[in-house]
Design a protein around this motif. Structure first.
Motif, short mmCIF file in Angstrom:
data_model
loop_
_atom_site.label_atom_id
_atom_site.label_comp_id
_atom_site.label_asym_id
_atom_site.label_seq_id
_atom_site.Cartn_x
_atom_site.Cartn_y
_atom_site.Cartn_z
N GLN A 1 -0.03 -8.16 -0.42
CA GLN A 1 0.94 -7.97 -1.49
C GLN A 1 1.19 -9.31 -2.16
O GLN A 1 1.70 -10.23 -1.53
N LYS B 1 3.64 -7.52 -7.26
CA LYS B 1 2.65 -6.44 -7.22
C LYS B 1 2.88 -5.55 -6.00
O LYS B 1 3.55 -5.95 -5.05
N GLN B 2 2.29 -4.37 -6.04
CA GLN B 2 2.40 -3.47 -4.91
C GLN B 2 1.42 -3.86 -3.81
O GLN B 2 0.39 -4.50 -4.07
N ARG B 3 1.77 -3.48 -2.60
CA ARG B 3 0.87 -3.71 -1.48
C ARG B 3 -0.35 -2.83 -1.61
O ARG B 3 -0.25 -1.64 -1.93
#
Length: 121
Positions: free
Chosen positions: A39, A43-45
């Motif tokens: 991540q 931002k998203q994982r």
């Protein structure tokens, strides 16, 4: 419970290498898939790489040819060898393990706390 401890993160220059490790311990009957996620700030994982109990692997397109995932079943440990690192690889890297704690346990996913990888000159 199952505990995961990651290690190996740090600061590295672009083009350099790092090797991450994640050791699982605790009440473990069987470990199935093991994987690495990351991540980045804002931002998203997302998935980086995954390895099944039989040794099959899959990678995110962004790391194919540069990263290699492996596991040591005797030590309940998964590794991520990262070569040719780029600044865009900078992120917190998390280990995830799918495990069962006893023979009739349907199993669940366990996450590590993460290790920071910073790629910068």
């Amino acid at each position: 419970q199952v505990q995961l401890v990651e290690s190996g993160g740090g600061l590295v220059q672009p083009g350099g290498s790092l090797r991450l490790s994640c050791a699982a311990s605790g009440s473990i009957f069987r470990i199935n898939a093991m994987g690495w996620y990351r991540q980045a700030p804002g931002k998203q994982r997302g998935l980086v790489a995954i390895i099944t109990s039989g040794g099959s692997t899959a990678y995110a397109d962004s790391v194919k040819g540069r990263f290699t995932i492996s596991r040591d079943n005797a030590e309940n440990t998964v590794f991520l060898q990262m070569n040719s690192l780029k600044p865009e690889d900078t992120a917190v890297y998390y280990c995830k393990v799918a495990a069962t704690r006893y023979i009739y346990d349907p199993g669940m996913d366990y996450w590590g706390k993460g290790t920071l990888v910073t790629v910068s000159s």
